[in-house]
Design a protein around this motif. Sequence first.
Motif, PDB file in Angstrom:
ATOM      1  N   MET A  37      24.214 -38.278   1.292  1.00  0.00           N
ATOM      2  CA  MET A  37      23.777 -39.268   2.282  1.00  0.00           C
ATOM      3  C   MET A  37      23.319 -38.577   3.556  1.00  0.00           C
ATOM      4  O   MET A  37      22.303 -38.946   4.158  1.00  0.00           O
ATOM      5  N   ASP A  38      24.051 -37.552   3.966  1.00  0.00           N
ATOM      6  CA  ASP A  38      23.671 -36.798   5.152  1.00  0.00           C
ATOM      7  C   ASP A  38      22.386 -36.017   4.897  1.00  0.00           C
ATOM      8  O   ASP A  38      21.493 -35.952   5.754  1.00  0.00           O
ATOM      9  N   TYR A  39      22.258 -35.457   3.715  1.00  0.00           N
ATOM     10  CA  TYR A  39      21.103 -34.630   3.355  1.00  0.00           C
ATOM     11  C   TYR A  39      19.824 -35.458   3.271  1.00  0.00           C
ATOM     12  O   TYR A  39      18.781 -35.049   3.802  1.00  0.00           O
ATOM     13  N   PHE A  40      19.885 -36.595   2.608  1.00  0.00           N
ATOM     14  CA  PHE A  40      18.661 -37.361   2.335  1.00  0.00           C
ATOM     15  C   PHE A  40      18.293 -38.355   3.438  1.00  0.00           C
ATOM     16  O   PHE A  40      17.109 -38.553   3.721  1.00  0.00           O
ATOM     17  N   VAL A  41      19.279 -39.004   4.051  1.00  0.00           N
ATOM     18  CA  VAL A  41      18.949 -40.048   5.033  1.00  0.00           C
ATOM     19  C   VAL A  41      19.627 -39.821   6.390  1.00  0.00           C
ATOM     20  O   VAL A  41      19.583 -40.682   7.253  1.00  0.00           O
ATOM     21  N   GLU A  42      20.256 -38.648   6.545  1.00  0.00           N
ATOM     22  CA  GLU A  42      20.859 -38.251   7.820  1.00  0.00           C
ATOM     23  C   GLU A  42      21.896 -39.260   8.313  1.00  0.00           C
ATOM     24  O   GLU A  42      21.950 -39.593   9.499  1.00  0.00           O
ATOM     25  N   VAL A  43      22.697 -39.729   7.372  1.00  0.00           N
ATOM     26  CA  VAL A  43      23.797 -40.643   7.702  1.00  0.00           C
ATOM     27  C   VAL A  43      25.110 -40.008   7.232  1.00  0.00           C
ATOM     28  O   VAL A  43      25.283 -39.782   6.032  1.00  0.00           O
ATOM     29  N   PRO A  44      26.018 -39.697   8.152  1.00  0.00           N
ATOM     30  CA  PRO A  44      27.312 -39.163   7.745  1.00  0.00           C
ATOM     31  C   PRO A  44      28.175 -40.256   7.116  1.00  0.00           C
ATOM     32  O   PRO A  44      27.899 -41.451   7.303  1.00  0.00           O
ATOM     33  N   CYS A  45      29.182 -39.850   6.383  1.00  0.00           N
ATOM     34  CA  CYS A  45      30.069 -40.814   5.729  1.00  0.00           C
ATOM     35  C   CYS A  45      31.531 -40.493   6.026  1.00  0.00           C
ATOM     36  O   CYS A  45      31.891 -39.337   6.252  1.00  0.00           O
ATOM     37  N   LYS A  46      32.320 -41.516   6.020  1.00  0.00           N
ATOM     38  CA  LYS A  46      33.770 -41.385   6.140  1.00  0.00           C
ATOM     39  C   LYS A  46      34.365 -41.573   4.754  1.00  0.00           C
ATOM     40  O   LYS A  46      34.021 -42.527   4.057  1.00  0.00           O
ATOM     41  N   ILE A  47      35.231 -40.666   4.335  1.00  0.00           N
ATOM     42  CA  ILE A  47      35.886 -40.797   3.036  1.00  0.00           C
ATOM     43  C   ILE A  47      37.346 -41.174   3.242  1.00  0.00           C
ATOM     44  O   ILE A  47      38.067 -40.536   4.013  1.00  0.00           O
ATOM     45  N   ILE A  48      37.755 -42.224   2.573  1.00  0.00           N
ATOM     46  CA  ILE A  48      39.153 -42.664   2.591  1.00  0.00           C
ATOM     47  C   ILE A  48      39.761 -42.371   1.235  1.00  0.00           C
ATOM     48  O   ILE A  48      39.253 -42.835   0.207  1.00  0.00           O
TER      49      ILE A  48
END
Length: 212
Positions: free
Chosen positions: A105-116
Amino acid sequence: MNVELWTNVHSELSPPGSEVKQVKKDVTYYHYGCDGIDDRGWGCGYRTLQTMCAWVLNQRSGAGEGKSVPSLKAIQEALVAMGDKPDSFVGSREWIGSFEVSICMDYFVEVPCKIIHVTSGALLCDHMETLKKHFDVIGAPVMMGGDSDNASKGILGVCNDPASLLILDPHHHGKIKSLPDLYDRGMVSWRPLDTFMADSFYNLCLPQYRHS
């Protein structure tokens, strides 16, 4: 040959109760075989990632011009380029989980993610408020992956009473006949929390997209 992609396949599914929060705006349903590639048995994580990428690109209304939803091969190549996978990963039938989805997600659309990390399906109830806030504030689809329950799936909403998750299942293969058919087969469904496996951990991947 690509098959027609459907949007908002959850729209005619009635919530099971009250206190409901769902995704905002349009959700494109990516699933097995939607691009002519037979990825049954390994592609569910990739398909949920594609659904999440499409959602972000749809929000940007032109700001994301030049970007497109990554193909299965592009996802594999990206994971190799980032050093997460060996060269042999490209062209393989190896599945991906929440961690791989988060870095893609960060690589393709520059959106970081939170993992729970949820240690047991029986403890999903402890994270309902977090999911409710996510859909209320951000509104992006969430990826759900596990170990014993290793069928990756999307989460499009939560219902607090009764406690349920709105699941978008990428395991449908080929053309979609109708929304009732998807609902009857559980490809889109409200699932009570007690139907998730107590002996499986689950990782939830929440895109941290911020609207401009």
